[in-house]
Design a protein around this motif. Structure first.
Motif, PDB file in Angstrom:
ATOM      1  N   ARG A   1     126.613  23.025  16.148  1.00  0.00           N
ATOM      2  CA  ARG A   1     126.394  21.616  15.843  1.00  0.00           C
ATOM      3  C   ARG A   1     125.145  21.117  16.568  1.00  0.00           C
ATOM      4  NH1 ARG A   1     131.740  18.072  16.318  1.00  0.00           N
ATOM      5  NH2 ARG A   1     131.621  18.780  18.483  1.00  0.00           N
ATOM      6  N   ILE A   2     124.293  20.445  15.804  1.00  0.00           N
ATOM      7  CA  ILE A   2     123.033  19.926  16.332  1.00  0.00           C
ATOM      8  C   ILE A   2     123.046  18.412  16.164  1.00  0.00           C
ATOM      9  CG2 ILE A   2     120.525  19.982  16.123  1.00  0.00           C
ATOM     10  CD1 ILE A   2     120.898  22.777  14.803  1.00  0.00           C
ATOM     11  N   TRP A   3     122.857  17.704  17.265  1.00  0.00           N
ATOM     12  CA  TRP A   3     123.003  16.253  17.286  1.00  0.00           C
ATOM     13  C   TRP A   3     121.643  15.573  17.245  1.00  0.00           C
ATOM     14  CZ3 TRP A   3     128.050  14.399  17.407  1.00  0.00           C
ATOM     15  CH2 TRP A   3     129.026  15.374  17.634  1.00  0.00           C
ATOM     16  N   LEU A   4     121.580  14.469  16.482  1.00  0.00           N
ATOM     17  CA  LEU A   4     120.295  13.790  16.310  1.00  0.00           C
ATOM     18  C   LEU A   4     120.419  12.289  16.535  1.00  0.00           C
ATOM     19  CD1 LEU A   4     120.352  15.998  13.494  1.00  0.00           C
ATOM     20  CD2 LEU A   4     117.992  15.678  14.193  1.00  0.00           C
ATOM     21  N   GLN A   5     119.513  11.773  17.329  1.00  0.00           N
ATOM     22  CA  GLN A   5     119.324  10.334  17.482  1.00  0.00           C
ATOM     23  C   GLN A   5     118.066   9.991  16.689  1.00  0.00           C
ATOM     24  OE1 GLN A   5     119.034   6.323  18.522  1.00  0.00           O
ATOM     25  NE2 GLN A   5     120.781   7.719  18.512  1.00  0.00           N
ATOM     26  N   ILE A   6     118.206   9.124  15.693  1.00  0.00           N
ATOM     27  CA  ILE A   6     117.111   8.853  14.767  1.00  0.00           C
ATOM     28  C   ILE A   6     116.416   7.540  15.104  1.00  0.00           C
ATOM     29  CG2 ILE A   6     116.472   8.526  12.357  1.00  0.00           C
ATOM     30  CD1 ILE A   6     117.444  11.352  13.020  1.00  0.00           C
ATOM     31  N   LYS A   7     115.103   7.611  15.181  1.00  0.00           N
ATOM     32  CA  LYS A   7     114.266   6.430  15.351  1.00  0.00           C
ATOM     33  C   LYS A   7     113.299   6.350  14.174  1.00  0.00           C
ATOM     34  CE  LYS A   7     116.075   5.264  19.264  1.00  0.00           C
ATOM     35  NZ  LYS A   7     116.933   4.041  19.338  1.00  0.00           N
ATOM     36  N   SER A   8     112.800   5.166  13.928  1.00  0.00           N
ATOM     37  CA  SER A   8     111.916   4.969  12.778  1.00  0.00           C
ATOM     38  C   SER A   8     110.590   5.686  12.994  1.00  0.00           C
ATOM     39  CB  SER A   8     111.707   3.474  12.532  1.00  0.00           C
ATOM     40  OG  SER A   8     110.850   3.260  11.434  1.00  0.00           O
ATOM     41  N   GLY A   9     109.621   5.006  13.581  1.00  0.00           N
ATOM     42  CA  GLY A   9     108.322   5.621  13.819  1.00  0.00           C
ATOM     43  C   GLY A   9     108.174   6.091  15.250  1.00  0.00           C
ATOM     44  N   SER A  10     107.048   6.719  15.521  1.00  0.00           N
ATOM     45  CA  SER A  10     106.840   7.335  16.835  1.00  0.00           C
ATOM     46  C   SER A  10     106.343   6.343  17.883  1.00  0.00           C
ATOM     47  CB  SER A  10     105.839   8.491  16.711  1.00  0.00           C
ATOM     48  OG  SER A  10     104.620   8.031  16.146  1.00  0.00           O
ATOM     49  N   ASN A  11     106.666   5.070  17.697  1.00  0.00           N
ATOM     50  CA  ASN A  11     106.347   4.073  18.726  1.00  0.00           C
ATOM     51  C   ASN A  11     107.487   3.070  18.844  1.00  0.00           C
ATOM     52  OD1 ASN A  11     104.663   3.116  20.754  1.00  0.00           O
ATOM     53  ND2 ASN A  11     103.691   1.607  19.424  1.00  0.00           N
ATOM     54  N   ASN A  12     108.733   3.588  18.751  1.00  0.00           N
ATOM     55  CA  ASN A  12     109.896   2.711  18.704  1.00  0.00           C
ATOM     56  C   ASN A  12     110.862   2.889  19.869  1.00  0.00           C
ATOM     57  OD1 ASN A  12     109.204   3.232  15.540  1.00  0.00           O
ATOM     58  ND2 ASN A  12     110.000   1.181  15.869  1.00  0.00           N
ATOM     59  N   MET A  13     110.411   3.516  20.956  1.00  0.00           N
ATOM     60  CA  MET A  13     111.284   3.702  22.113  1.00  0.00           C
ATOM     61  C   MET A  13     110.567   3.277  23.387  1.00  0.00           C
ATOM     62  SD  MET A  13     113.135   7.388  21.395  1.00  0.00           S
ATOM     63  CE  MET A  13     114.495   7.097  22.544  1.00  0.00           C
ATOM     64  N   ASP A  14     111.332   2.636  24.277  1.00  0.00           N
ATOM     65  CA  ASP A  14     110.769   2.302  25.584  1.00  0.00           C
ATOM     66  C   ASP A  14     111.268   3.311  26.620  1.00  0.00           C
ATOM     67  OD1 ASP A  14     113.394   1.560  26.314  1.00  0.00           O
ATOM     68  OD2 ASP A  14     113.041  -0.539  25.795  1.00  0.00           O
ATOM     69  N   LYS A  15     110.853   3.139  27.854  1.00  0.00           N
ATOM     70  CA  LYS A  15     111.171   4.106  28.905  1.00  0.00           C
ATOM     71  C   LYS A  15     112.671   4.216  29.140  1.00  0.00           C
ATOM     72  CE  LYS A  15     110.138   5.301  33.709  1.00  0.00           C
ATOM     73  NZ  LYS A  15     109.403   4.908  34.938  1.00  0.00           N
ATOM     74  N   ASP A  16     113.369   3.082  29.180  1.00  0.00           N
ATOM     75  CA  ASP A  16     114.815   3.109  29.431  1.00  0.00           C
ATOM     76  C   ASP A  16     115.550   3.881  28.340  1.00  0.00           C
ATOM     77  OD1 ASP A  16     114.473   1.643  31.722  1.00  0.00           O
ATOM     78  OD2 ASP A  16     115.003  -0.284  30.812  1.00  0.00           O
ATOM     79  N   GLN A  17     115.153   3.681  27.090  1.00  0.00           N
ATOM     80  CA  GLN A  17     115.798   4.394  25.987  1.00  0.00           C
ATOM     81  C   GLN A  17     115.557   5.901  26.096  1.00  0.00           C
ATOM     82  OE1 GLN A  17     113.841   2.085  22.834  1.00  0.00           O
ATOM     83  NE2 GLN A  17     115.865   1.478  22.097  1.00  0.00           N
ATOM     84  N   ILE A  18     114.344   6.272  26.422  1.00  0.00           N
ATOM     85  CA  ILE A  18     114.023   7.698  26.528  1.00  0.00           C
ATOM     86  C   ILE A  18     114.805   8.340  27.669  1.00  0.00           C
ATOM     87  CG2 ILE A  18     112.189   9.370  26.995  1.00  0.00           C
ATOM     88  CD1 ILE A  18     110.253   7.403  25.612  1.00  0.00           C
ATOM     89  N   GLU A  19     114.897   7.647  28.800  1.00  0.00           N
ATOM     90  CA  GLU A  19     115.660   8.180  29.933  1.00  0.00           C
ATOM     91  C   GLU A  19     117.133   8.345  29.556  1.00  0.00           C
ATOM     92  OE1 GLU A  19     114.825   5.384  33.029  1.00  0.00           O
ATOM     93  OE2 GLU A  19     113.101   6.534  33.787  1.00  0.00           O
ATOM     94  N   TYR A  20     117.663   7.374  28.823  1.00  0.00           N
ATOM     95  CA  TYR A  20     119.067   7.439  28.400  1.00  0.00           C
ATOM     96  C   TYR A  20     119.310   8.653  27.511  1.00  0.00           C
ATOM     97  CZ  TYR A  20     123.391   6.222  25.965  1.00  0.00           C
ATOM     98  OH  TYR A  20     124.657   6.250  25.431  1.00  0.00           O
ATOM     99  N   TRP A  21     118.416   8.859  26.528  1.00  0.00           N
ATOM    100  CA  TRP A  21     118.625   9.960  25.592  1.00  0.00           C
ATOM    101  C   TRP A  21     118.258  11.311  26.197  1.00  0.00           C
ATOM    102  CZ3 TRP A  21     121.864   9.962  21.892  1.00  0.00           C
ATOM    103  CH2 TRP A  21     122.259   8.734  21.348  1.00  0.00           C
ATOM    104  N   ALA A  22     117.442  11.311  27.217  1.00  0.00           N
ATOM    105  CA  ALA A  22     117.183  12.557  27.946  1.00  0.00           C
ATOM    106  C   ALA A  22     118.484  13.054  28.582  1.00  0.00           C
ATOM    107  CB  ALA A  22     116.116  12.334  29.014  1.00  0.00           C
ATOM    108  N   LYS A  23     119.267  12.121  29.131  1.00  0.00           N
ATOM    109  CA  LYS A  23     120.558  12.480  29.728  1.00  0.00           C
ATOM    110  C   LYS A  23     121.540  12.949  28.657  1.00  0.00           C
ATOM    111  CE  LYS A  23     120.096   9.208  33.580  1.00  0.00           C
ATOM    112  NZ  LYS A  23     120.627   7.954  34.196  1.00  0.00           N
TER     113      LYS A  23
END
Length: 310
Positions: free
Chosen positions: A175-197
Motif C-alpha cells: 500500500r502506497i499512501w498519497l497526500q495530494i496538493k494542487s500545484g507546487s507552491n501550495n505548502m508552507d513549512k508547517d505543512q511540510i514538517e507535518y507530512w514529513a513525520k
C-alpha cells in the motif's frame, strides 16, 4: 460508469440509474439497444421489471446519439470524459444563473479599488463569484480525475486515512499512501514538517508515503520547492510532482497527455468553440443591465447602490 452517466447527464435518480445500468453488459449494449426493447425491460421469466416513462426514453435516445459515450474509448476513458463534461457544465450553469442578488457587491471594495463605473463593479464581482465556485469545485474534480488513473487507487476509509487523500495497492499487495496538493507552491513549512513525520510513520510500518502535486515541475523556482529541499529529508524520493504523479498512478507515460485531450474534447462538447471567460463576459453584460435598471447608471448608480445597502 454507465450509472454515473445516466444520473449526471440523463437525469435519472442515483437508484434508478444504477438499476437501469445493471441491465447492460457494456457500452455497445447500451448504445445499440432499440427503443422498443428498452420500453419494458423484462426479467428472465419474462416479467416487466423496469418501466420507463416516455420522457425518460426520449432522454436515453438523445443521449445514445449525442456521442457522450464512445465504444472506441475504454470504460475509464469514457468515465473521465463524463466527469469532465459534468464539471464544465456545472461551471457553465453557475455562470449563466448568476444574478445581481448573488453578487452583493461589497461597498468597501467599491471605494477602496476605485470602481467608478457600474460595469467595473459588476465585472469584478462576477469574476470573484465565478472564481470562488470554480476553485471550490476544482479540488473534488481533480480528485475524481486522479481516481480514474488506476483500478488499484482509492480513497482510504476514515478509520485508517490519517489525513491521507489516496492509497494505491500494488499487484504485490503493497500500500502506497498519497497526500495530494494542487500545484507546487501550495505548502508552507508547517505543512511540510507535518507530512514529513507522516511519511516517516509509514516507512516505519513498512509502507511508502508521498506528497503528490497535480501540476508543476521539480525545476520550478517556488517557495514550496525550496522548503521541500530544506525540510523534507530525501525530498526527491518522497514527492511526485506534476507528470510524475500521473505516470506513477496510471503506470502509463502517455496518460497525462490523454487526460488533457479528453478534457479539451469534453469542454468543446459543452462550450462548443467558446470558453468560460466568454460566458463570464456575457454574464457581466447581463448583470450590468440588471444593476442599471435597479440603481441607475454611472457614478450616480453606484452612489444609489451604496445608499441602498449602507
Amino acid at each position: 460508469m454507465l450509472a454515473y452517466a445516466l444520473e449526471k447527464e440523463v437525469g435519472f435518480s442515483k437508484k434508478r440509474a444504477r438499476s437501469l445500468a445493471s441491465y447492460f453488459a457494456n457500452i455497445e449494449d447500451f448504445l445499440n439497444v432499440e427503443e422498443q426493447r428498452i420500453k419494458n425491460i423484462k426479467s428472465v421469466s419474462g416479467q416487466t421489471t423496469f418501466r420507463l416513462t416516455d420522457d425518460e426514453i426520449a432522454r436515453i435516445s438523445a443521449f445514445q446519439i449525442s456521442g457522450g459515450l464512445s465504444p472506441q474509448l475504454t470504460v475509464a476513458e469514457n468515465y473521465l470524459a463524463i466527469i469532465s463534461r459534468v464539471f464544465t457544465k456545472t461551471q457553465l450553469d453557475m455562470v449563466r444563473k448568476l444574478s445581481l442578488a448573488d453578487l452583493n457587491p461589497n461597498p468597501f471594495l467599491i471605494r477602496a479599488l476605485n470602481l467608478d463605473t457600474t460595469e467595473k463593479v459588476v465585472r469584478l464581482n462576477v469574476y470573484m463569484a465565478a472564481t470562488r465556485s470554480i476553485v471550490t469545485s476544482m479540488g473534488f474534480f481533480v480528485e475524481k480525475l486522479l481516481l480514474t488513473t488506476s483500478d488499484n487507487l482509492e480513497k482510504p476509509n476514515k478509520r485508517e486515512s490519517g489525513g491521507w487523500d489516496l492509497v494505491k495497492t500494488t499487484s504485490e499487495g503493497e500500500r502506497i499512501w498519497l497526500q495530494i496538493k494542487s500545484g507546487s507552491n501550495n505548502m508552507d513549512k508547517d505543512q511540510i514538517e507535518y507530512w514529513a513525520k507522516k511519511i516517516q510513520e509509514k516507512a516505519n510500518e513498512g509502507e511508502r508515503g508521498y506528497i503528490g502535486f497535480t501540476y508543476g515541475k521539480r525545476t520550478n523556482n517556488t517557495v514550496t520547492i525550496g522548503l521541500l529541499k530544506q525540510v523534507l529529508p530525501e525530498w526527491e524520493m518522497k514527492t511526485l510532482i506534476g507528470r510524475e504523479l500521473w505516470d506513477f498512478l496510471s503506470e502509463d507515460p502517455d496518460y497525462s497527455s490523454q487526460v488533457f485531450t479528453i478534457l479539451r474534447e469534453s469542454a468543446q462538447k459543452i462550450l462548443d468553440q467558446h470558453s468560460i471567460s466568454e460566458e463570464i463576459e456575457e454574464c457581466t453584460k447581463r448583470i450590468t443591465q440588471e444593476f442599471v435598471q435597479k440603481y441607475g447608471d454611472g457614478t450616480q448608480g453606484i452612489s444609489n447602490y451604496m445608499e441602498a445597502i449602507f
